[in-house]
Design an enzyme around this catalytic site. Structure first.
Site, PDB file in Angstrom:
ATOM      1  N   ASN A 127       0.797  -1.222   0.000  1.00  0.00           N
ATOM      2  CA  ASN A 127       0.000   0.000   0.000  1.00  0.00           C
ATOM      3  C   ASN A 127       0.828   1.270   0.000  1.00  0.00           C
ATOM      4  O   ASN A 127       0.377   2.313  -0.479  1.00  0.00           O
ATOM      5  CB  ASN A 127      -0.916  -0.027   1.229  1.00  0.00           C
ATOM      6  N   TYR A 162       3.561  10.540 -10.718  1.00  0.00           N
ATOM      7  CA  TYR A 162       2.636   9.737  -9.929  1.00  0.00           C
ATOM      8  C   TYR A 162       1.889   8.763 -10.837  1.00  0.00           C
ATOM      9  O   TYR A 162       1.806   7.560 -10.569  1.00  0.00           O
ATOM     10  CB  TYR A 162       1.651  10.627  -9.185  1.00  0.00           C
ATOM     11  N   LYS A 192       2.039   4.561 -10.885  1.00  0.00           N
ATOM     12  CA  LYS A 192       0.868   3.727 -10.647  1.00  0.00           C
ATOM     13  C   LYS A 192       0.538   2.865 -11.861  1.00  0.00           C
ATOM     14  O   LYS A 192       0.013   1.751 -11.720  1.00  0.00           O
ATOM     15  CB  LYS A 192      -0.319   4.600 -10.248  1.00  0.00           C
ATOM     16  N   ILE A 226     -10.500   9.771  -2.091  1.00  0.00           N
ATOM     17  CA  ILE A 226     -10.832   9.114  -0.834  1.00  0.00           C
ATOM     18  C   ILE A 226     -10.581  10.087   0.317  1.00  0.00           C
ATOM     19  O   ILE A 226      -9.615  10.856   0.302  1.00  0.00           O
ATOM     20  CB  ILE A 226      -9.994   7.833  -0.637  1.00  0.00           C
ATOM     21  N   THR A 230      -9.058  11.283   3.006  1.00  0.00           N
ATOM     22  CA  THR A 230      -7.842  11.148   3.794  1.00  0.00           C
ATOM     23  C   THR A 230      -7.231  12.530   4.038  1.00  0.00           C
ATOM     24  O   THR A 230      -7.668  13.522   3.461  1.00  0.00           O
ATOM     25  CB  THR A 230      -6.805  10.277   3.057  1.00  0.00           C
TER      26      THR A 230
END
Length: 295
Positions: free
Chosen positions: A135, A201, A205, A233, A235
């Protein structure tokens, strides 16, 4: 707000999802240095992951933390890392206070020797390895390609892509020896669809998605390997995105058909399903958690 900016924000929402932790240069140190014999976790009757050993990178906050706690609630023995030692010990204690079992170890996923030591320590501590959730990751503020610093691009690739590679490299032999295992890798919708201003990024990914499919092809007889692709999400990183771009949550989620941000628990639930026997014939997949954002 223009369509292009909404697209960037959607990408940034994805970018803020998967970064579980930024790792330091400190040497890996488990909170219990001496090997101990595996002990029963005494899970509640019906616990879905009773006495399963689950390894998670980047679990001191956000999605990683929620997933670690969720696995522990279902009877798993959780071995996890993260850059902030104080938070790692806090998460470990919270899990144990809730009658779960967890061990925290500090490790840098960019460093070969520390990832190996982390995986080895998990097996030494709990006697095996059933499930791995790779993760951990990082992101950086948005920059056009010409303005992106080379060292930032290198760090994105080293942490997000190489970190997953190293995790699988040292997890897979233990799973092969046991004859079974499940690996879930943290990707992003930014790895599936190109967004402006987050090239490093997105590239990192995309590499995770490719490695996931390659591993599923190579080891599919014994090990299931899948990737999760979150969108926006809820966070701390998503909060920073909103501050950096001076946008409301409504503007941020406007590209998403669901018109809301997701929760860490919704991602954790998907990870746990992929790790479970309910997904026994699921491997090599890429599963978005984005309220329909990928269309």
């Amino acid at each position: 707000m223009s369509k292009s900016r909404r697209q960037i924000l959607a990408g940034l929402g994805a970018a803020g999802v998967a970064a579980g932790a930024i790792y330091t240069k400190n040497a890996a140190n488990a909170d219990n240095k001496k090997p101990v014999a595996p002990q029963a976790n005494n899970p509640k009757p019906g616990a879905k992951f009773a006495n399963k050993v689950v390894l998670i990178t980047g679990a001191t906050s956000g999605i990683g933390e929620k997933t670690a706690k969720s696995f522990a609630q279902q009877g798993a023995k959780v071995f996890f890392c993260g850059r902030r030692e104080n938070l790692g010990k806090q998460v470990k204690q919270q899990i144990r206070d809730a009658a779960g079992e967890a061990t925290y170890m500090k490790a840098d996923v960019r460093k070969t020797e520390e990832v190996k030591a982390f995986v080895d320590a998990c097996v030494t501590k709990y006697g095996g390895l059933d499930i791995a959730f790779n993760n951990a990751g990082v992101d950086y503020p948005p920059q056009a390609i010409a303005d992106t610093k080379v060292e930032e691009f290198d760090d994105l690739m080293s942490t997000n892509a190489r970190g997953v590679f190293l995790g699988m490299k040292y997890e897979i032999p233990y799973m092969l020896k046991a004859g079974s295992g499940a690996i879930i890798n943290m990707a992003s919708i930014g790895g599936k669809r190109a967004f402006p201003n987050i090239v490093g990024y997105g590239a990192s990914k995309a590499a995770v998605i490719h490695m996931t499919k390659a591993a599923a092809q190579e080891y599919g007889k014994d090990i299931r390997v899948n990737a999760v692709l979150p969108g926006a999400i809820d966070t701390a990183m998503l909060d920073r995105v909103k501050q950096q771009w001076e946008v409301t949550e409504e503007e941020l989620v406007s590209p998403y058909p669901a018109k809301r941000v997701g929760t860490p628990q919704e991602v954790a639930d998907l990870v746990m399903w992929l790790a479970s026997n309910d997904a026994s014939y699921v491997s090599g997949g890429e599963f978005s958690v984005d309220g329909g954002g990928l269309g």
